[in-house]
Design an enzyme around this catalytic site. Structure first.
Site, PDB file in Angstrom:
ATOM      1  N   ASP A  34       0.820  -1.211   0.000  1.00 14.95           N
ATOM      2  CA  ASP A  34       0.000   0.000   0.000  1.00 14.95           C
ATOM      3  C   ASP A  34       0.847   1.251   0.000  1.00 14.95           C
ATOM      4  O   ASP A  34       2.024   1.220   0.270  1.00 14.95           O
ATOM      5  CB  ASP A  34      -0.823   0.041   1.295  1.00 14.95           C
ATOM      6  CG  ASP A  34      -2.110  -0.733   1.162  1.00 14.95           C
ATOM      7  OD1 ASP A  34      -2.485  -1.038   0.033  1.00 14.95           O
ATOM      8  OD2 ASP A  34      -2.727  -1.015   2.205  1.00 14.95           O
ATOM      9  N   LYS A  56      -2.767   4.050  -3.535  1.00 18.13           N
ATOM     10  CA  LYS A  56      -3.328   5.224  -4.189  1.00 18.13           C
ATOM     11  C   LYS A  56      -2.222   6.149  -4.697  1.00 18.13           C
ATOM     12  O   LYS A  56      -1.321   6.505  -3.949  1.00 18.13           O
ATOM     13  CB  LYS A  56      -4.164   5.982  -3.165  1.00 18.13           C
ATOM     14  CG  LYS A  56      -5.241   6.823  -3.808  1.00 18.13           C
ATOM     15  CD  LYS A  56      -5.861   7.773  -2.820  1.00 18.13           C
ATOM     16  CE  LYS A  56      -6.798   7.129  -1.844  1.00 18.13           C
ATOM     17  NZ  LYS A  56      -7.580   8.071  -1.060  1.00 18.13           N
ATOM     18  N   MET A 169      -8.113   8.802   9.108  1.00 16.74           N
ATOM     19  CA  MET A 169      -8.665   9.262   7.828  1.00 16.74           C
ATOM     20  C   MET A 169      -9.575  10.473   8.029  1.00 16.74           C
ATOM     21  O   MET A 169     -10.608  10.606   7.368  1.00 16.74           O
ATOM     22  CB  MET A 169      -9.460   8.124   7.144  1.00 16.74           C
ATOM     23  CG  MET A 169      -8.591   6.933   6.816  1.00 16.74           C
ATOM     24  SD  MET A 169      -9.516   5.546   6.150  1.00 16.74           S
ATOM     25  CE  MET A 169     -10.180   4.817   7.637  1.00 16.74           C
TER      26      MET A 169
HETATM   27  N1  SAH Z   1      -4.331  -0.130   9.279  1.00 15.68           N
HETATM   28  C1  SAH Z   1      -3.818   1.180   9.592  1.00 15.68           C
HETATM   29  C2  SAH Z   1      -4.835   2.260   9.375  1.00 15.68           C
HETATM   30  C3  SAH Z   1      -5.308   2.376   7.932  1.00 15.68           C
HETATM   31  S1  SAH Z   1      -6.390   3.727   7.681  1.00 15.68           S
HETATM   32  C4  SAH Z   1      -3.271   1.167  11.027  1.00 15.68           C
HETATM   33  O1  SAH Z   1      -3.537   0.236  11.792  1.00 15.68           O
HETATM   34  O2  SAH Z   1      -2.536   2.095  11.380  1.00 15.68           O
HETATM   35  C5  SAH Z   1      -5.269   4.969   7.161  1.00 15.68           C
HETATM   36  C6  SAH Z   1      -5.187   6.071   8.207  1.00 15.68           C
HETATM   37  O3  SAH Z   1      -4.303   5.703   9.262  1.00 15.68           O
HETATM   38  C7  SAH Z   1      -4.637   7.389   7.696  1.00 15.68           C
HETATM   39  O4  SAH Z   1      -5.617   8.153   7.062  1.00 15.68           O
HETATM   40  C8  SAH Z   1      -4.168   8.032   8.980  1.00 15.68           C
HETATM   41  O5  SAH Z   1      -5.257   8.558   9.705  1.00 15.68           O
HETATM   42  C9  SAH Z   1      -3.656   6.832   9.755  1.00 15.68           C
HETATM   43  N2  SAH Z   1      -2.193   6.647   9.615  1.00 15.68           N
HETATM   44  C10 SAH Z   1      -1.572   5.524   9.247  1.00 15.68           C
HETATM   45  N3  SAH Z   1      -0.235   5.666   9.298  1.00 15.68           N
HETATM   46  C11 SAH Z   1      -0.006   6.922   9.751  1.00 15.68           C
HETATM   47  C12 SAH Z   1       1.164   7.691  10.046  1.00 15.68           C
HETATM   48  N4  SAH Z   1       2.392   7.184   9.899  1.00 15.68           N
HETATM   49  N5  SAH Z   1       1.013   8.949  10.493  1.00 15.68           N
HETATM   50  C13 SAH Z   1      -0.202   9.482  10.661  1.00 15.68           C
HETATM   51  N6  SAH Z   1      -1.343   8.817  10.393  1.00 15.68           N
HETATM   52  C14 SAH Z   1      -1.253   7.552   9.951  1.00 15.68           C
END
Ligand code: SAH
Length: 254
Positions: A34, A56, A169
């Site tokens: 991803d 994306k 998100m």
């Molecule tokens: N499965 C992921 C979440 C996926 S949804 C998890 O467990 O972390 C994607 C969202 O995760 C983004 O829109 C943001 O809100 C958050 N996100 C993921 N990695 C991030 C990072 N390094 N810094 C800030 N937000 C992050």
């Protein structure tokens, strides 16, 4: 028939990969990854591993989930070890559950390798604990993606009694989310933190209040974790401490 591993890559810092994720990555024949997976992590792939980007591109849409599901089954029919690598944890807003179901329906063996989620790891790198004795005894995690139009599914009033709220998100709808939370009766002076690109070298933290985000939302770029709650105030002290520690250890800065 090969096996598919649904693997969590953690929030960005490669040192937050699990030992199990590394073991699986180094053996993979194909890795479908991803946008939120950092490049350093892909260095664990063996030289002849096939790397397939399914995330994306700026502005363009993600490969439809159905397409990714089909790709997983296709690669599993052609290779022995297929890794589906996702940011954070695969079962936290990662659509890992859907992929697992699809694989099961198509008779493809799979295994889940949980990852360190951005939900708590990103606030932690910014010096914000989600719970704290006497300040916060509960937290909830919610998507900020489903608060308008046809996708409106989140009942923001149900979070009134939750101490800390973590919104993933949520950047695009941040103003709307803050308004909903104020309508639900949360305190306008409650602090809000946005942590952009947490746990990476580009980490940036913006602190505001619900009132401000609802009226004049600060500049924030995705991906970011939004934290609403009194625990955000702890950042000043804990964050400073963390910075000193990280300097000593040569780890990323908060
Ligand atoms: N499965 C992921 C979440 C996926 S949804 C998890 O467990 O972390 C994607 C969202 O995760 C983004 O829109 C943001 O809100 C958050 N996100 C993921 N990695 C991030 C990072 N390094 N810094 C800030 N937000 C992050």
């Amino acid at each position: 028939m090969g096996k598919v591993y649904l693997v969590g890559a953690g929030p960005g810092d490669p040192e937050l990969l699990t030992l199990k994720a590394i073991r699986v990555l180094t053996k993979a024949d194909v890795i479908l990854y991803d946008r939120l997976v950092s490049e350093e992590i892909l260095n664990y792939a063996k030289p002849d591993c096939r790397l397939v980007y399914v995330g994306k591109e700026d502005g363009k849409h993600t490969l439809p989930q159905e397409e990714i599901n089909r790709l997983l089954v296709y690669y599993a029919s052609a290779y022995e070890k297929v890794v589906r690598l996702k940011g954070g944890d695969p079962f936290v807003f990662g659509r890992g559950g859907e992929e697992a179901l699809y694989l099961k329906e198509h008779g493809v063996p799979y295994e889940v390798v949980p990852g360190v989620s951005s939900v708590y790891a990103v606030p932690a790198y910014a010096g914000i604990p989600l719970t704290f004795r006497g300040i916060a005894s509960s937290f909830a995690v919610v998507t900020g993606h489903e608060c308008t139009g046809k996708e409106k599914r989140v009942d923001w009033r149900s979070f009134r009694g939750i101490d800390t709220l973590v919104v993933l998100m949520g950047v695009k709808n941040r103003q709307r989310i803050a308004k909903e939370l104020l309508d639900a009766g949360r305190n306008p002076e409650e602090p809000v933190a946005f942590i952009e690109r947490g746990t990476t070298r580009e980490q940036r933290v913006v602190v505001s209040t619900l009132r401000e985000v609802a009226s004049e939302p600060p500049e924030v770029k995705p991906p970011a974790v939004m934290v609403v709650g009194e625990v955000v105030r702890l950042r000043e002290e804990i964050g400073r401490l963390l910075e000193n520690l990280r300097e000593l250890e040569g780890v990323y800065h908060a």
